[in-house]
Write an enzyme that holds these catalytic residues in place. Structure first.
Site, mmCIF file in Angstrom:
data_model
loop_
_atom_site.group_PDB
_atom_site.id
_atom_site.type_symbol
_atom_site.label_atom_id
_atom_site.label_comp_id
_atom_site.label_asym_id
_atom_site.label_seq_id
_atom_site.Cartn_x
_atom_site.Cartn_y
_atom_site.Cartn_z
ATOM 1 N N LYS A 1 31.618 -32.965 41.233
ATOM 2 C CA LYS A 1 30.385 -33.472 41.852
ATOM 3 C C LYS A 1 29.579 -32.314 42.436
ATOM 4 O O LYS A 1 28.362 -32.261 42.311
ATOM 5 C CB LYS A 1 30.733 -34.507 42.933
ATOM 6 C CG LYS A 1 31.247 -35.821 42.339
ATOM 7 C CD LYS A 1 31.893 -36.732 43.359
ATOM 8 C CE LYS A 1 32.526 -37.933 42.642
ATOM 9 N NZ LYS A 1 33.267 -38.817 43.545
ATOM 10 N N GLN B 1 34.981 -39.372 49.643
ATOM 11 C CA GLN B 1 35.820 -39.502 48.451
ATOM 12 C C GLN B 1 36.984 -40.469 48.720
ATOM 13 O O GLN B 1 37.706 -40.315 49.705
ATOM 14 C CB GLN B 1 36.347 -38.122 48.029
ATOM 15 C CG GLN B 1 37.165 -38.121 46.762
ATOM 16 C CD GLN B 1 36.361 -38.515 45.529
ATOM 17 O OE1 GLN B 1 35.237 -38.048 45.322
ATOM 18 N NE2 GLN B 1 36.921 -39.380 44.692
ATOM 19 N N ASP C 1 27.237 -43.756 46.733
ATOM 20 C CA ASP C 1 28.244 -44.417 45.885
ATOM 21 C C ASP C 1 27.885 -45.879 45.608
ATOM 22 O O ASP C 1 28.438 -46.492 44.698
ATOM 23 C CB ASP C 1 29.619 -44.370 46.569
ATOM 24 C CG ASP C 1 30.442 -43.165 46.134
ATOM 25 O OD1 ASP C 1 30.263 -42.722 44.978
ATOM 26 O OD2 ASP C 1 31.257 -42.681 46.937
#
Ligand code: NAP
Length: 285
Positions: free
Chosen positions: A52, A96, A119
């Protein structure tokens, strides 16, 4: 093998990233920024975070890593998220997953401001998707839709079957397909006669985490097969939930593993970050 059948997610993602790079290059004020929070040292999570970060660098997004010990308490993590929420120079926040057992990931996700939730997991963003008024969409299902839209002209009357109903893949995947007008069936580990259901799918999405589970006798002739699964095999290589070599002659299109859905997840994350940046710029005006 007819390679025209293979939906190359890597190419699609590079196209998205190069368009985003052009847009970010043209920004003359503060560039978009993403805060990435990793708790603990899970090797798979470390790889995802590294990928990422690399994608951010590629397009010109400033990525700021917060690496926390595996013993971090929930309060400590929530304090960091609140600090990032209040920081006007941070446009997106990514925590995460999975988080260590002492931390309730739902509480953490709900603490991220919806307009910084890159997200798309916050209940406001998931609810917006459920109401067919999408804001930040979960990256993997949204990336799948990007791929599907390149080959499906209309979803009306199409039967889409999803194996897997997790909050991050299967469930939002079903909503995305429902919003396009498909007829949707969601399966899980308790589903009876799974193969007889998947065999009726015009579009089959497998998001389970079981190597090569779906065989050619599970699928309909000329169906579109999307393989979300990522499984590490004993020889160290990756494979999906679909037995690629077994089904390839029967499919109209298929995504490979690796190089299919995986790269799209990151491309959509970057797209969501840019979207959050524009939204935050409007709020700050
Ligand atoms: P998850 O949270 O473990 O969910 C798996 C789902 O599969 C659950 O709904 C489970 O049913 C269902 N399932 C398990 N065994 C089954 C069986 N035998 N038959 C039918 N359904 C079954 O996993 P996830 O996070 O959704 O991830 C799924 C896969 O996608 C994993 O391989 C993961 O690594 C991969 N993934 C890939 C990307 C990407 O970017 N390509 C992103 C995220 C995840 P129950 O609900 O009944 O337990």
């Amino acid at each position: 093998m007819n390679t025209d059948k293979i939906l190359n997610g890597k190419n699609f993602s590079e196209q998205i990233l190069s368009e985003i790079k052009l847009e970010i290059d043209a920004i003359t004020t503060r560039k978009p920024s993403l805060a990435v929070v990793l708790v603990g040292e899970d090797p798979a999570s470390q790889v995802y975070v590294r990928n990422k970060k690399a994608a951010c660098t590629k397009v010109g997004i400033i990525s700021i890593e917060h690496l926390l010990s595996k013993n971090t308490t929930q309060d400590e993590l929530l304090n960091l998220v609140r600090r990032l929420n209040n920081d006007n120079t941070i446009d997106g926040i990514l925590v995460q997953l999975p988080l260590p057992p002492q931390i309730d990931s739902k509480v953490v996700i709900d603490t991220i401001l919806p307009n910084k939730d890159v997200d798309g997991f916050h209940r406001y963003n998931m609810g917006s998707l459920a109401l067919n008024d999408p804001k930040s969409c979960p990256c993997t299902p949204n990336g799948v839709m990007y791929i599907l839209d390149t080959v499906v002209s209309s979803y009306h009357g199409k039967h889409a079957v999803i194996i897997g109903s997790s909050n991050i893949v299967g469930r939002p995947m079903a909503l995305e397909l429902l919003n396009r007008g498909a007829t949707v069936t969601i399966c899980n580990s308790k589903t009876k006669n799974l193969a007889s259901i998947t065999a009726t799918a015009d579009i089959l999405v497998a998001a389970v985490g079981r190597p090569k589970m779906v065989k050619s006798n599970w699928i309909k002739q000329n169906s579109i097969i999307i393989d979300v699964g990522i499984n590490r095999q004993s020889d160290g290589t990756l494979c999906g939930d679909i037995d690629f070599n077994d089904v390839i002659d029967k499919v109209e299109y298929i995504t490979p593993v690796p190089g299919g859905v995986g790269p799209m997840t990151i491309a959509i994350l970057i797209k969501n970050t840019l979207r959050c940046y524009h939204q935050n710029q409007r709020i700050l005006k």
